[in-house]
Scaffold this motif. Structure first.
Motif, PDB file in Angstrom:
ATOM      1  N   ILE A   2       0.869  -1.181   0.000  1.00 40.79           N
ATOM      2  CA  ILE A   2       0.000   0.000   0.000  1.00 40.79           C
ATOM      3  C   ILE A   2       0.905   1.229   0.000  1.00 40.79           C
ATOM      4  O   ILE A   2       1.823   1.342   0.813  1.00 40.79           O
ATOM      5  CB  ILE A   2      -0.940  -0.001   1.226  1.00 40.79           C
ATOM      6  N   ASN A  10       1.186   5.272   0.240  1.00 43.47           N
ATOM      7  CA  ASN A  10       0.511   6.490   0.672  1.00 43.47           C
ATOM      8  C   ASN A  10       1.429   7.677   0.453  1.00 43.47           C
ATOM      9  O   ASN A  10       2.625   7.585   0.725  1.00 43.47           O
ATOM     10  CB  ASN A  10       0.214   6.441   2.179  1.00 43.47           C
ATOM     11  N   TYR A  21       1.787  11.590   1.748  1.00 40.64           N
ATOM     12  CA  TYR A  21       1.296  12.615   2.668  1.00 40.64           C
ATOM     13  C   TYR A  21       1.824  13.961   2.202  1.00 40.64           C
ATOM     14  O   TYR A  21       3.035  14.133   2.063  1.00 40.64           O
ATOM     15  CB  TYR A  21       1.830  12.386   4.085  1.00 40.64           C
ATOM     16  N   LEU A  70      -2.747  10.782   9.546  1.00 42.83           N
ATOM     17  CA  LEU A  70      -3.466   9.503   9.553  1.00 42.83           C
ATOM     18  C   LEU A  70      -3.799   9.204  11.006  1.00 42.83           C
ATOM     19  O   LEU A  70      -2.902   9.121  11.845  1.00 42.83           O
ATOM     20  CB  LEU A  70      -2.576   8.415   8.935  1.00 42.83           C
ATOM     21  N   HIS A  96      -5.211   3.845  14.183  1.00 42.79           N
ATOM     22  CA  HIS A  96      -5.986   2.728  13.623  1.00 42.79           C
ATOM     23  C   HIS A  96      -5.193   1.439  13.765  1.00 42.79           C
ATOM     24  O   HIS A  96      -4.014   1.463  14.099  1.00 42.79           O
ATOM     25  CB  HIS A  96      -6.291   2.995  12.141  1.00 42.79           C
ATOM     26  N   ASP A 135      -4.259  -2.165  11.546  1.00 41.25           N
ATOM     27  CA  ASP A 135      -4.288  -2.743  10.201  1.00 41.25           C
ATOM     28  C   ASP A 135      -4.838  -4.152  10.353  1.00 41.25           C
ATOM     29  O   ASP A 135      -4.105  -5.054  10.781  1.00 41.25           O
ATOM     30  CB  ASP A 135      -2.873  -2.789   9.610  1.00 41.25           C
ATOM     31  N   HIS A 150      -1.834   2.639  15.576  1.00 43.38           N
ATOM     32  CA  HIS A 150      -0.757   3.496  15.080  1.00 43.38           C
ATOM     33  C   HIS A 150      -1.340   4.575  14.178  1.00 43.38           C
ATOM     34  O   HIS A 150      -2.440   4.416  13.641  1.00 43.38           O
ATOM     35  CB  HIS A 150       0.298   2.655  14.341  1.00 43.38           C
ATOM     36  N   VAL A 191      -0.203   8.683  12.092  1.00 35.06           N
ATOM     37  CA  VAL A 191       0.786   9.710  11.740  1.00 35.06           C
ATOM     38  C   VAL A 191       0.158  11.070  12.009  1.00 35.06           C
ATOM     39  O   VAL A 191      -0.650  11.554  11.222  1.00 35.06           O
ATOM     40  CB  VAL A 191       1.202   9.574  10.250  1.00 35.06           C
ATOM     41  N   ARG A 193       5.676  13.231   2.118  1.00 34.05           N
ATOM     42  CA  ARG A 193       6.209  11.949   2.607  1.00 34.05           C
ATOM     43  C   ARG A 193       5.545  10.784   1.883  1.00 34.05           C
ATOM     44  O   ARG A 193       4.328  10.708   1.804  1.00 34.05           O
ATOM     45  CB  ARG A 193       5.953  11.821   4.108  1.00 34.05           C
ATOM     46  N   ASN A 240       5.051   6.743   1.837  1.00 32.86           N
ATOM     47  CA  ASN A 240       5.128   5.592   2.730  1.00 32.86           C
ATOM     48  C   ASN A 240       4.669   4.351   1.984  1.00 32.86           C
ATOM     49  O   ASN A 240       3.615   4.338   1.348  1.00 32.86           O
ATOM     50  CB  ASN A 240       4.259   5.822   3.971  1.00 32.86           C
TER      51      ASN A 240
HETATM   52  C1  MD6 Z   1       2.766   5.367   7.891  1.00 35.25           C
HETATM   53  N1  MD6 Z   1       0.904   3.881   7.444  1.00 35.25           N
HETATM   54  O1  MD6 Z   1       2.449   6.138   6.988  1.00 35.25           O
HETATM   55  C2  MD6 Z   1       1.786   4.404   8.424  1.00 35.25           C
HETATM   56  N2  MD6 Z   1      -1.992   1.745   7.429  1.00 35.25           N
HETATM   57  O2  MD6 Z   1       3.883   5.423   8.438  1.00 35.25           O
HETATM   58  C3  MD6 Z   1      -0.162   3.144   7.861  1.00 35.25           C
HETATM   59  O3  MD6 Z   1      -0.391   2.987   9.006  1.00 35.25           O
HETATM   60  C4  MD6 Z   1      -1.056   2.531   6.924  1.00 35.25           C
HETATM   61  O4  MD6 Z   1      -0.001   3.485   5.025  1.00 35.25           O
HETATM   62  C5  MD6 Z   1      -2.900   1.172   6.664  1.00 35.25           C
HETATM   63  C6  MD6 Z   1      -2.890   1.339   5.304  1.00 35.25           C
HETATM   64  C7  MD6 Z   1      -1.911   2.111   4.749  1.00 35.25           C
HETATM   65  C8  MD6 Z   1      -0.965   2.735   5.562  1.00 35.25           C
END
Ligand code: MD6
Ligand code: FE
Length: 173
Positions: free
Chosen positions: A68, A70, A72, A78, A81, A83, A141, A143, A165, A167
């Motif tokens: 996944i 992401n 930012y 975030l 939550h 996972d 966890h 962010v 950022r 991730n």
């Molecule tokens: C992070 N990401 O960005 C933590 N969880 O450091 C997450 O916790 C996350 O990126 C679920 C799905 C996608 C994520």
């Protein structure tokens, strides 16, 4: 093995990305190797520190089939939550989530409850790898903040990364 898309709205895995019906690409070997190597290193360090432990029970190995991604922006966040959208078996075994941070640094909160006041925090800088597995697989966890302009200057020169950022989290469905 079927490629899966994670839908952040429904929190479910499906065959394709709903908005354009595309099937997600497979993870490149160079990427999945980074994740499996990170787990191996963490198991090695765990064994070195706790001689009596079974490092593969503390942190099980996994073969990533989900990544996944992401991004930012500097005001991205975030909330806390867990996972837990992966298969029952993967969650039961505590197969780890391996998270790579690239670009601007971030605060990362983690704790046993969905309560930011009780959570611990750690800064994640570009290049950091964070792993949660075994008994910690269900950790809460999130962010809460990104530090603007904190990415390595050379990274911004050498890549076409937008300010923010990136991730990548690897896991096994
Ligand atoms: C992070 N990401 O960005 C933590 N969880 O450091 C997450 O916790 C996350 O990126 C679920 C799905 C996608 C994520
Ligand atoms: Fe998460």
């Amino acid at each position: 093995m079927m490629n899966r898309n994670w839908n952040p709205v429904t929190h479910k895995y499906g065959k394709m990305r709903p908005f354009d019906r595309t099937i997600p690409p497979s993870i490149r070997n160079t990427f999945s190797e980074l994740a499996t190597r990170a787990i191996q290193e963490a198991q090695f360090l765990t064994k070195k520190k706790y001689r009596e432990c079974n490092e593969k029970e503390v942190l099980p190995s996994m073969t990533p089939d989900i990544c996944i991604v992401n991004f930012y922006t500097d005001n991205g966040k975030l909330g806390l939550h867990q996972d837990r959208d992966e298969s029952k078996e993967s969650l039961r075994k505590g197969l780890p989530v391996v998270s790579f941070s690239v670009g601007n640094s971030a605060y990362f909160l983690y704790g046993a409850e969905r309560n930011a006041k009780k959570a611990k925090s750690v800064a994640l800088d570009s290049g950091d790898v964070l792993i949660f597995g075994g008994k910690s697989r269900h950790v809460f966890h999130g962010v809460p903040a990104i530090f603007p302009n904190s990415a390595p200057k050379q990274l911004m020169k050498d890549s076409c990364l937008s300010p923010g950022r990136l991730n990548l989290t690897f896991r096994q469905f």
